[in-house]
Design an enzyme around this catalytic site. Structure first.
Site, PDB file in Angstrom:
ATOM      1  N   ASP A  22       0.824  -1.196   0.173  1.00 31.12           N
ATOM      2  CA  ASP A  22       0.238   0.198  -0.075  1.00 31.12           C
ATOM      3  C   ASP A  22       0.508   1.056  -0.156  1.00 31.12           C
ATOM      4  O   ASP A  22       1.655   1.256   0.682  1.00 31.12           O
ATOM      5  CB  ASP A  22      -0.506  -0.124   1.414  1.00 31.12           C
ATOM      6  N   ASP A  60       3.713   2.836  -4.090  1.00 29.23           N
ATOM      7  CA  ASP A  60       2.996   3.638  -5.465  1.00 29.23           C
ATOM      8  C   ASP A  60       2.470   2.250  -6.776  1.00 29.23           C
ATOM      9  O   ASP A  60       3.507   2.736  -7.178  1.00 29.23           O
ATOM     10  CB  ASP A  60       3.520   4.869  -5.457  1.00 29.23           C
ATOM     11  N   VAL A  61       1.558   2.212  -6.525  1.00 30.33           N
ATOM     12  CA  VAL A  61       1.058   0.801  -7.809  1.00 30.33           C
ATOM     13  C   VAL A  61       0.890   1.327  -8.802  1.00 30.33           C
ATOM     14  O   VAL A  61       1.244   1.267  -9.753  1.00 30.33           O
ATOM     15  CB  VAL A  61       0.776   0.479  -7.295  1.00 30.33           C
ATOM     16  N   ASN A  74      -6.352  -5.333  -6.008  1.00 32.93           N
ATOM     17  CA  ASN A  74      -7.330  -4.865  -5.048  1.00 32.93           C
ATOM     18  C   ASN A  74      -6.682  -2.559  -5.307  1.00 32.93           C
ATOM     19  O   ASN A  74      -8.143  -2.447  -4.748  1.00 32.93           O
ATOM     20  CB  ASN A  74      -7.000  -5.313  -3.402  1.00 32.93           C
ATOM     21  N   TYR A 102     -14.487   6.767 -13.390  1.00 30.76           N
ATOM     22  CA  TYR A 102     -14.694   5.493 -12.617  1.00 30.76           C
ATOM     23  C   TYR A 102     -14.917   4.328 -13.197  1.00 30.76           C
ATOM     24  O   TYR A 102     -14.593   3.287 -13.341  1.00 30.76           O
ATOM     25  CB  TYR A 102     -15.745   5.143 -10.781  1.00 30.76           C
ATOM     26  N   LYS A 146     -13.614   0.886 -14.437  1.00 32.82           N
ATOM     27  CA  LYS A 146     -13.722  -0.509 -14.171  1.00 32.82           C
ATOM     28  C   LYS A 146     -14.440  -1.591 -14.764  1.00 32.82           C
ATOM     29  O   LYS A 146     -13.969  -3.592 -14.909  1.00 32.82           O
ATOM     30  CB  LYS A 146     -14.813  -0.506 -12.347  1.00 32.82           C
TER      31      LYS A 146
END
Length: 286
Positions: free
Chosen positions: A37, A63-64, A90, A156, A160
């Site tokens: 995270d 930081d992904v 996630n 968003y 998704k």
């Protein structure tokens, strides 16, 4: 995946919400965990929780949205445990705002974390899983917003929908290549998570406090809406059991809110009957 004990899991976005409860659920099941995270203080709390449960763990602050950071997290997981049996992508954010108002940097941020971080992790982890020559699983956390549209959050929905489609297509590719990796995509509705605190975790590369948008009425209303729907969502306490039961049953689509099924059915029906989005119908259902 039928047996979780001593299996190795890597999970992103583990400091809050779904990531935290899934990590703790994995620890309860005897898994070995690498938790990732950007929020180091909160991640330390999750890490302590899993250690208190007797689990073997590794904490990686990263930081992904940056591919190199994802690569480093995977490398640390391999150095610690030597294998990866379950990858759960996630990490994610939510940004309300209409397309003609939302700054481009916000589009870049949400696509990088909700979609590209999953790409980075799978690109790195799938070859590792193939080389292991043992069964493995990958779960991408998307949203009901990846199956149906609503007004006010095009970025968003775009991220998704992309996550769902990518997961489906990857499942086909793995099957065609006869690779023993099962794909899963989680599409939850509103749950009481930390998601409405997205702004607390905005990296510097996506920040510009001088942009007047962040003082605008549209921005403030979007933030208020996000807080309302999340804080009034379903309790989070059943999510871990839902996820692990779905993995045991090898379910591809993991849905948490059956009350939204009519929205999914309505969208599919409109597609095959030459229909179109109708905000009046949406307002009547939501």
């Amino acid at each position: 995946m039928k047996d979780f004990k001593d299996k190795v899991m890597v999970i992103t976005g583990a400091a809050h919400g779904f990531g935290q409860v899934i990590a703790e659920g994995a620890a309860d099941r005897g898994m070995k965990l690498t938790i990732v995270d950007i929020d180091e203080p909160a991640l330390k709390k999750t890490y302590q929780h899993i250690l208190d449960k007797g689990a073997e763990g590794l904490m990686v602050t990263a930081d992904v949205t940056k591919e190199a950071s994802v690569d480093d997290a995977v490398e640390q997981a391999m150095e610690k445990f030597g294998r990866i049996d379950l990858l759960i992508n996630n990490a994610g954010i939510a940004l309300p705002g209409r397309i003609w108002e939302l700054p481009t940097r916000d589009w870049e941020w949400i696509m990088h974390i909700n979609l590209m971080s999953q790409v980075y992790a799978m690109k790195r982890v799938i070859p590792i899983m193939i080389q292991q020559k043992t069964h493995a699983d990958i779960l991408n956390v998307a949203s009901i917003a990846g199956l149906v549209d609503t007004p006010g959050m095009p970025s968003y929905h775009a991220s998704k929908f992309a996550s769902v489609g990518m997961t489906e297509a990857t499942a086909y590719d793995l099957q065609r290549a006869n690779i023993d990796i099962d794909m899963h995509v989680m599409c939850p509705g509103f749950v009481q998570t930390d998601l409405y605190h997205t702004e607390n975790h905005r990296p510097a590369q996506y920040s510009d406090p001088t942009d007047p948008y962040y003082q605008s009425e549209a921005y403030l209303k979007g933030q208020q809406f996000a807080k309302y729907v999340i804080t009034n969502g379903k309790p989070i306490d059943t999510i871990a059991d839902t996820v692990f039961k779905a993995l045991e049953d090898n379910r591809f689509y993991i849905l948490t809110h059956p009350e939204y099924n009519p929205l999914i059915e309505d969208r599919v029906k409109r597609i095959v009957t030459d229909g179109a989005p109708d905000v009046h119908i949406m307002d009547g259902i939501m």
